[in-house]
Design an enzyme around this catalytic site. Structure first.
Site, mmCIF file in Angstrom:
data_model
loop_
_atom_site.group_PDB
_atom_site.id
_atom_site.type_symbol
_atom_site.label_atom_id
_atom_site.label_comp_id
_atom_site.label_asym_id
_atom_site.label_seq_id
_atom_site.Cartn_x
_atom_site.Cartn_y
_atom_site.Cartn_z
ATOM 1 N N PRO A 37 0.826 -1.211 0.000
ATOM 2 C CA PRO A 37 0.000 0.000 0.000
ATOM 3 C C PRO A 37 0.858 1.257 0.000
ATOM 4 O O PRO A 37 1.958 1.287 0.549
ATOM 5 C CB PRO A 37 -0.798 -0.112 1.306
ATOM 6 N N LYS A 38 0.337 2.297 -0.638
ATOM 7 C CA LYS A 38 0.970 3.610 -0.579
ATOM 8 C C LYS A 38 0.312 4.382 0.564
ATOM 9 O O LYS A 38 -0.832 4.802 0.461
ATOM 10 C CB LYS A 38 0.815 4.357 -1.894
ATOM 11 N N TRP A 39 1.043 4.537 1.652
ATOM 12 C CA TRP A 39 0.493 5.157 2.850
ATOM 13 C C TRP A 39 0.495 6.665 2.729
ATOM 14 O O TRP A 39 1.460 7.268 2.231
ATOM 15 C CB TRP A 39 1.305 4.719 4.070
#
Length: 368
Positions: A37-39
Site C-alpha cells: 500500500p501507498k500510505w
C-alpha cells in the site's frame, strides 16, 4: 531545528534522503516484483543507536520535537542499532465509524508550541508503518537487493505491537489490483511496486507508484496572483452541496508561464462581481463556520496572505484529482479544460466517486 544526536556510530550517518517512486499509469509486473500500500502520511527514516533516536524527514530535517510518542515507541520496540524507512500516519478512531487515515490530523502535529505538541502526542498519537531497512547493527544494507532487505526487515521486526506495524506486501499482481480498489476506502493513496533486485539509492526514483486518478467538473470562484507578478497563480475551485451552498474544495495551480498570462485574459470578463458567495470569507476566517472558505489562516505558514480575487461563479472547469480529504481535494487539482457546456449549479459533490469504506486496521492485518 532540532539538534542531531552527536554520539551515533551507525554505518550510515544521518541525514539520508529517502528513495522515491515515479508515477506510472498501470501496475508494473516483473518476476519478484513486490507490491504494498501507498500510505498517506509523512515519510520518515528512523535512526536508532542505543538511547539516541533521530526521525529524519523527507527534507532531511529531524522531526523529533514533533513526535515524542514515536521516539518513545522506537526506544521500546526497534532494534538497538538500526536505520528503518517508515511512514508516520495518524489513524482517526471515532465511535461508530471505521478507523481511517487522517492526513489533516497528522499535519496538526507540526506545531511550534511545545505544550501543543505534548497534547497532540497524547490525543492523536502517530502510528509507524515500516517498509524498508537500511542498516542493522554494523551492517550497511543499502547495497543489498530489496528482496533481501525486505526479508531481514520482517525478521527483525517480527512481533512488534501497534502503533508499530509492518506494511502488508504481496508478490501477486492480481492481489495487488484488488488492494488498489479496496484499500482506498481506508484512506490509502494507491500502491507502491518494488523490483526484487532494487538497491537503496537515496533520492533516486527506482520504485513505482500507482495512484487513483479521477476527474470532476468544478466552479471557478476566484484566483490568486502568482508571486512573480500580475499573472494567475492559482484558480480557486468550488462545488455545491445538496443545500445549494458553494464550498471551497481546493485549487488548480500547475501552469506554464505563458498559460498563466492567457488565463488572466480568459477570466477577465468574470472579475469584480457585484455579489459573491464567499464575500464573507474574512469573517469566517476569524470566527469559524461550517462552510469551507478560501481565506482561512494557513496552519503551515501562519501569517501567509491567503486573500483572493473573486470571480463571478459562472466558469466551469474539468480538473483531475486523485482523492478527497473530507470535503476537499486532497492534492492540487490538475486543469484539464474549460467546460462551457456545463452549468455551474451542476457541479455538485454527488459527481465524485467515493470509495467503499474500509477499516485501516483491516489493511494493516492483510497479507498477500
Amino acid at each position: 531545528m532540532a539538534e542531531r544526536p552527536s554520539g551515533m556510530t551507525l554505518p550510515i550517518t544521518p541525514p539520508v534522503e529517502p528513495m522515491l517512486a515515479k508515477a506510472v499509469d498501470g501496475l508494473p509486473e516483473a518476476p519478484g516484483m513486490t507490491y504494498e500500500p501507498k500510505w498517506d502520511g509523512f515519510r520518515c527514516i528512523i535512526f536508532r543507536d542505543g538511547d539516541e533516536v533521530e526521525l529524519g524527514s523527507r527534507t532531511e530535517k529531524p522531526m523529533n520535537r514533533y513526535f515524542p510518542d514515536v521516539v518513545a515507541q522506537v526506544l521500546e520496540q526497534f532494534p538497538k542499532r538500526c536505520i528503518i524507512d517508515c511512514e508516520l500516519v495518524v489513524i482517526r478512531r471515532e465511535e461508530g465509524k471505521l478507523p481511517r487515515l487522517d492526513f489533516e490530523l497528522l499535519g496538526q502535529r507540526i506545531h511550534p508550541a511545545a505544550s501543543r505538541v505534548k497534547m497532540l502526542a497524547e490525543t492523536t498519537p502517530a502510528d509507524i508503518i515500516a517498509f524498508d531497512i537500511l542498516a542493522l547493527g554494523d551492517d550497511d544494507l543499502m547495497k543489498q537487493p530489496y528482496q533481501q532487505r525486505r526479508e531481514l526487515l520482517f525478521k527483525t521486526l517480527n512481533g512488534v505491537r501497534p502503533p508499530i506495524h509492518l506494511t502488508p506486501i504481496t508478490t501477486d499482481a492480481e492481489v495487488a489490483r484488488r488492494w488498489f480498489t479496496e484499500f482506498e476506502g481506508a484512506g490509502l493513496d494507491g500502491l507502491i511496486a518494488k523490483p526484487a533486485d532494487m538497491l537503496y539509492e537515496p533520492g533516486k526514483r527506482l520504485m513505482f507508484k500507482v495512484k487513483h486518478a479521477r476527474t470532476a467538473d468544478a466552479v471557478v470562484c476566484g484566483f490568486r496572483y502568482h508571486k512573480s507578478g500580475p499573472i494567475v497563480g492559482s484558480l480557486l475551485l468550488g462545488l455545491y452541496d445538496d443545500e445549494g451552498v458553494l464550498h471551497h474544495v481546493g485549487v488548480s495551480s500547475s501552469f506554464s508561464l505563458a498559460r498563466r498570462k492567457e488565463l488572466l485574459d480568459e477570466i477577465e470578463p468574470y472579475r469584480n462581481p457585484k455579489d459573491h458567495p464567499w464575500a464573507d470569507w474574512a469573517e469566517q476566517a476569524t470566527t469559524g463556520g461550517s462552510q469551507r472558505m478560501p481565506g482561512a489562516v494557513s496552519r503551515w505558514t501562519g501569517k501567509k496572505d491567503l486573500s483572493f480575487e473573486p470571480l463571478s461563479p459562472e466558469l466551469v472547469v474539468e480538473v483531475g484529482y486523485d482523492a478527497m480529504e473530507g470535503d476537499r481535494f486532497r492534492h492540487t487539482a490538475q486543469f484539464k479544460r474549460w467546460r462551457p457546456d456545463r452549468e455551474p449549479q451542476s457541479c455538485r459533490y454527488d459527481q465524485l466517486e467515493r470509495p467503499l469504506k474500509l477499516s485501516v486496521d483491516a489493511v494493516l492485518e492483510t497479507s498477500g
